[in-house]
Design a protein around this motif. Sequence first.
Motif, PDB file in Angstrom:
ATOM      1  N   ALA A   2       0.678  -0.966  -0.100  1.00 19.16           N
ATOM      2  CA  ALA A   2       0.018   0.044  -0.182  1.00 19.16           C
ATOM      3  C   ALA A   2       1.250   0.886   0.128  1.00 19.16           C
ATOM      4  O   ALA A   2       2.169   1.198   0.190  1.00 19.16           O
ATOM      5  N   PRO A   3      -0.171   2.871  -0.660  1.00 17.30           N
ATOM      6  CA  PRO A   3       1.012   3.325  -1.214  1.00 17.30           C
ATOM      7  C   PRO A   3       1.498   3.781   1.027  1.00 17.30           C
ATOM      8  O   PRO A   3       1.148   4.191   2.047  1.00 17.30           O
ATOM      9  N   GLY A   4       3.259   4.214   0.812  1.00 15.36           N
ATOM     10  CA  GLY A   4       3.107   4.193   2.161  1.00 15.36           C
ATOM     11  C   GLY A   4       3.786   3.317   3.407  1.00 15.36           C
ATOM     12  O   GLY A   4       4.614   3.404   4.281  1.00 15.36           O
ATOM     13  N   MET A   5       3.461   1.730   2.536  1.00 13.42           N
ATOM     14  CA  MET A   5       3.842   0.935   4.218  1.00 13.42           C
ATOM     15  C   MET A   5       5.121   0.031   2.869  1.00 13.42           C
ATOM     16  O   MET A   5       5.063  -0.328   1.857  1.00 13.42           O
ATOM     17  N   GLU A   6       5.397  -1.103   3.834  1.00 13.83           N
ATOM     18  CA  GLU A   6       6.153  -2.173   3.316  1.00 13.83           C
ATOM     19  C   GLU A   6       5.006  -2.777   3.002  1.00 13.83           C
ATOM     20  O   GLU A   6       3.783  -3.633   3.243  1.00 13.83           O
ATOM     21  N   ARG A   7       5.944  -3.968   2.125  1.00 14.19           N
ATOM     22  CA  ARG A   7       5.209  -5.609   1.284  1.00 14.19           C
ATOM     23  C   ARG A   7       5.076  -6.148   2.434  1.00 14.19           C
ATOM     24  O   ARG A   7       5.879  -6.605   2.780  1.00 14.19           O
ATOM     25  N   TYR A  29       1.305  -8.504  -6.167  1.00  9.72           N
ATOM     26  CA  TYR A  29       2.466  -8.737  -6.392  1.00  9.72           C
ATOM     27  C   TYR A  29       2.306 -10.700  -6.210  1.00  9.72           C
ATOM     28  O   TYR A  29       1.797 -10.637  -4.979  1.00  9.72           O
ATOM     29  N   CYS A  30       2.626 -11.524  -7.522  1.00 11.26           N
ATOM     30  CA  CYS A  30       2.879 -12.662  -6.830  1.00 11.26           C
ATOM     31  C   CYS A  30       4.532 -13.028  -7.003  1.00 11.26           C
ATOM     32  O   CYS A  30       5.732 -12.261  -7.782  1.00 11.26           O
ATOM     33  N   ALA A  31       4.903 -13.956  -5.975  1.00 17.74           N
ATOM     34  CA  ALA A  31       6.215 -14.387  -5.597  1.00 17.74           C
ATOM     35  C   ALA A  31       6.706 -14.893  -5.269  1.00 17.74           C
ATOM     36  O   ALA A  31       5.872 -15.954  -4.986  1.00 17.74           O
ATOM     37  N   THR A  32       7.680 -16.035  -5.358  1.00 22.04           N
ATOM     38  CA  THR A  32       8.570 -17.254  -5.419  1.00 22.04           C
ATOM     39  C   THR A  32       9.860 -17.211  -4.857  1.00 22.04           C
ATOM     40  O   THR A  32      10.745 -16.285  -5.564  1.00 22.04           O
ATOM     41  N   ASP A  33      10.152 -17.731  -3.932  1.00 20.95           N
ATOM     42  CA  ASP A  33      11.754 -18.613  -3.767  1.00 20.95           C
ATOM     43  C   ASP A  33      12.124 -19.595  -4.906  1.00 20.95           C
ATOM     44  O   ASP A  33      13.255 -19.907  -4.334  1.00 20.95           O
ATOM     45  N   LEU A  34      11.182 -20.676  -5.197  1.00 19.53           N
ATOM     46  CA  LEU A  34      11.594 -21.391  -5.946  1.00 19.53           C
ATOM     47  C   LEU A  34      11.776 -22.458  -4.794  1.00 19.53           C
ATOM     48  O   LEU A  34      12.379 -23.706  -4.986  1.00 19.53           O
ATOM     49  N   SER A  79       8.159 -10.505   2.737  1.00 15.38           N
ATOM     50  CA  SER A  79       8.406 -10.599   1.652  1.00 15.38           C
ATOM     51  C   SER A  79       9.927 -10.982   0.751  1.00 15.38           C
ATOM     52  O   SER A  79      10.718 -11.047  -0.220  1.00 15.38           O
ATOM     53  N   GLY A  80      10.702  -9.957   2.117  1.00 22.20           N
ATOM     54  CA  GLY A  80      12.461 -10.015   2.066  1.00 22.20           C
ATOM     55  C   GLY A  80      12.763 -11.623   1.364  1.00 22.20           C
ATOM     56  O   GLY A  80      13.612 -11.619   1.174  1.00 22.20           O
ATOM     57  N   ALA A  81      11.835 -12.792   1.518  1.00 23.40           N
ATOM     58  CA  ALA A  81      12.666 -14.114   0.859  1.00 23.40           C
ATOM     59  C   ALA A  81      12.160 -14.227  -0.587  1.00 23.40           C
ATOM     60  O   ALA A  81      13.140 -15.236  -0.723  1.00 23.40           O
ATOM     61  N   MET A  82      11.421 -13.313  -0.523  1.00 26.70           N
ATOM     62  CA  MET A  82      10.906 -13.207  -2.201  1.00 26.70           C
ATOM     63  C   MET A  82      12.617 -13.028  -2.833  1.00 26.70           C
ATOM     64  O   MET A  82      12.667 -12.576  -2.824  1.00 26.70           O
ATOM     65  N   TYR A  83      12.251 -14.023  -3.790  1.00 27.94           N
ATOM     66  CA  TYR A  83      13.558 -13.592  -5.561  1.00 27.94           C
ATOM     67  C   TYR A  83      13.185 -13.521  -6.477  1.00 27.94           C
ATOM     68  O   TYR A  83      13.668 -12.179  -6.910  1.00 27.94           O
ATOM     69  N   TYR A  84      12.286 -13.947  -6.602  1.00 26.72           N
ATOM     70  CA  TYR A  84      10.995 -13.782  -8.217  1.00 26.72           C
ATOM     71  C   TYR A  84       9.826 -13.014  -8.030  1.00 26.72           C
ATOM     72  O   TYR A  84       8.896 -13.373  -7.068  1.00 26.72           O
TER      73      TYR A  84
END
Length: 126
Positions: free
Chosen positions: A40-45, A95-100, A110-115
């Motif tokens: 969200a605007p101004g917020m962390e993922r 967003y969609c994301a994965t670290d496989l 979210s910081g653990a995601m790579y893609y």
Amino acid sequence: QVRLVESGGGLVPPGGSLRLSCAASGFTLNDHAIGWFRQAPGMEREGVACFSASDGHTYYSDSARGRFAITVDKWKNMVYLQMSVLEAEDTAVYYCATDLASGWDHLPQSGAMYYWGKGTLVTVHS
């Protein structure tokens, strides 16, 4: 090459529903975990929902549980986020994301995601 492409965002009134889609390529959702995140605007993922391929378990954030549902179509290699009873606080880029990894036992940070995909904007407003 891993690629994630989100779609389905838009403007929806409070209380409405929306389904987001994420097309995955370069890896298979049959073998790898995938998650939905939002910023969200101004917020962390933050994490919203995820699917663990290794055991089929799903995990949700407190705000998403009971209103959102993540599903995976392994034949199409697509992941969806069905959102209902939307609130203004749900306004964000999703967003969609994965670290496989093959699976997760909790909703990852979210910081653990790579893609990552480029995201799709959801605006909840009357």
